[in-house]
Design an enzyme around this catalytic site. Structure first.
Site, mmCIF file in Angstrom:
data_model
loop_
_atom_site.group_PDB
_atom_site.id
_atom_site.type_symbol
_atom_site.label_atom_id
_atom_site.label_comp_id
_atom_site.label_asym_id
_atom_site.label_seq_id
_atom_site.Cartn_x
_atom_site.Cartn_y
_atom_site.Cartn_z
ATOM 1 N N LYS A 76 0.840 -1.210 0.000
ATOM 2 C CA LYS A 76 0.000 0.000 0.000
ATOM 3 C C LYS A 76 0.870 1.253 0.000
ATOM 4 O O LYS A 76 0.593 2.219 -0.720
ATOM 5 C CB LYS A 76 -0.917 0.009 1.235
ATOM 6 C CG LYS A 76 -2.094 -0.928 1.107
ATOM 7 C CD LYS A 76 -2.788 -1.190 2.429
ATOM 8 C CE LYS A 76 -3.730 -2.372 2.289
ATOM 9 N NZ LYS A 76 -4.250 -2.873 3.556
ATOM 10 N N GLN A 98 -5.240 -1.964 9.445
ATOM 11 C CA GLN A 98 -5.069 -3.267 8.814
ATOM 12 C C GLN A 98 -5.707 -4.368 9.670
ATOM 13 O O GLN A 98 -5.457 -4.460 10.869
ATOM 14 C CB GLN A 98 -3.561 -3.544 8.608
ATOM 15 C CG GLN A 98 -3.249 -4.842 7.884
ATOM 16 C CD GLN A 98 -3.748 -4.858 6.437
ATOM 17 O OE1 GLN A 98 -3.800 -3.827 5.767
ATOM 18 N NE2 GLN A 98 -4.151 -6.026 5.963
ATOM 19 N N ASP A 146 -11.714 2.464 3.667
ATOM 20 C CA ASP A 146 -11.910 1.011 3.578
ATOM 21 C C ASP A 146 -13.394 0.662 3.417
ATOM 22 O O ASP A 146 -13.738 -0.453 3.024
ATOM 23 C CB ASP A 146 -11.400 0.344 4.869
ATOM 24 C CG ASP A 146 -10.182 -0.526 4.646
ATOM 25 O OD1 ASP A 146 -9.937 -0.921 3.496
ATOM 26 O OD2 ASP A 146 -9.482 -0.812 5.632
HETATM 27 N N1 GUN Z 1 -7.141 -7.217 5.546
HETATM 28 C C1 GUN Z 1 -7.374 -7.898 4.406
HETATM 29 N N2 GUN Z 1 -7.946 -7.098 3.478
HETATM 30 C C2 GUN Z 1 -8.071 -5.886 4.051
HETATM 31 C C3 GUN Z 1 -8.590 -4.642 3.600
HETATM 32 O O1 GUN Z 1 -9.074 -4.492 2.466
HETATM 33 N N3 GUN Z 1 -8.550 -3.624 4.496
HETATM 34 C C4 GUN Z 1 -8.041 -3.773 5.743
HETATM 35 N N4 GUN Z 1 -8.062 -2.725 6.555
HETATM 36 N N5 GUN Z 1 -7.560 -4.909 6.206
HETATM 37 C C5 GUN Z 1 -7.575 -5.963 5.346
#
Ligand code: GUN
Length: 293
Positions: A53, A97, A120
């Site tokens: 990211k 996350q 998100d």
């Molecule tokens: N863990 C796995 N996929 C995601 C996501 O799209 N966002 C977040 N915050 N955590 C994740």
């Protein structure tokens, strides 16, 4: 029939170039989009997502601020970091996350993120607006899948889409978005899950199968019909002594035997994965742009 490979990497690159241009335009106007990421603990998969990211933000010209906390961090410490990002004027999007080392606090942590910065799309306000078809940040993996299909020339409108998996992050929002009367949706949707006896009975009826199960190669070629479109959301680590790192990545679908049967399929890796981060950039840019609207 040899399946068309749905190249998420290429579609993501195309969208990221568009995002980069718009980010530069917005930055020129005095608003550089900024994303704050909170990573708690050191789960290897989470660490590699967060690194990816950061790199993607950098390439698009988006400011990225990463906050790493030890697995032992208390709920109060995590909430304090969310609060700081909520108040930071250079941060337009916040991502915590998942999974958190203590899953029992996830709901409270996500609920603390300001919906205006919830890139998100996991906050209950965002989920509710999505459900109603109101403008909001859409969750990145489901939204990315819809764009991947659209840009690959595959319409969902009027199709029977069978989603396998009912997670809050992928399966259920995806089923919802597909059912909405929008340009990306307007499909007939079936949602299968661990409580579904004989999942194959449903997937064999599908024009499009979307596998978001989280277990390797459980959707097999005999479970899909000739000419179907397959979207594989799974990224599973399978032990493999022949690989230097000791594992290989496998999707939720048994890829090779499907190739001769289906009309199109996403590879793992290089299918859905690159789209998820792209939609995160997309939402962060959108959030920053709203500050000028
Ligand atoms: N863990 C796995 N996929 C995601 C996501 O799209 N966002 C977040 N915050 N955590 C994740």
């Amino acid at each position: 029939m040899t399946a068309k490979i749905l190249d998420g990497k290429a579609v993501a690159a195309e969208m990221r170039a568009e995002i980069k241009t718009k980010t530069a335009e917005l930055t020129e106007k005095g608003v550089r989009p900024g994303l704050g990421v909170i990573l708690v603990g050191d789960d290897p998969a989470s660490r590699s997502y967060v690194t990816a990211k950061e790199k993607a933000c950098e390439e698009a010209g988006i400011l990225s601020r990463e906050i790493r906390l030890p697995a032992s961090a208390s709920k109060a410490e995590i909430l304090a970091e969310v609060d700081q990002l909520n108040h930071a004027s250079d941060i337009h999007g916040i991502l915590v996350q998942l999974p958190l080392p203590d899953a029992s606090i996830e709901e409270e942590v996500l609920n603390t993120i300001l919906p205006e910065k919830d890139v998100d799309g996991f906050h209950p306000v965002s989920v509710g607006k999505m459900m109603l078809g109101l403008p909001t940040f859409l969750p990145c993996t489901p939204h990315g899948i819809l764009h991947l299909l659209k840009r690959s020339g595959i319409e969902c409108k009027g199709k029977h889409v069978v989603v396998v998996g009912r997670s809050n992050i992928v399966g259920r929002p995806l089923a919802n978005l597909l059912s909405l009367k929008t340009d990306l949706g307007n499909a007939t949707v079936t949602l299968c899950h661990t409580g579904t006896p004989d999942i194959g009975r449903f997937t064999r009826e599908a024009d499009i199968v979307i596998a978001a199960v989280g277990r390797p190669e459980v959707i097999t070629a005999d479970m899909v019909r000739e000419g179907a479109v397959i979207v594989d959301v799974g990224v599973n680590r399978v032990e493999d002594a022949s690989k230097k790192r000791g594992y290989r990545l496998a999707g939720d679908c048994d890829f090779d035997p499907m190739l001769e049967k289906v009309s199109a399929i996403t590879p793992v890796p290089g299918g859905v994965g690159p789209m998820t981060i792209t939609m995160l950039l997309y939402n962060t840019l959108e959030s920053a742009a709203r500050t000028l609207a």
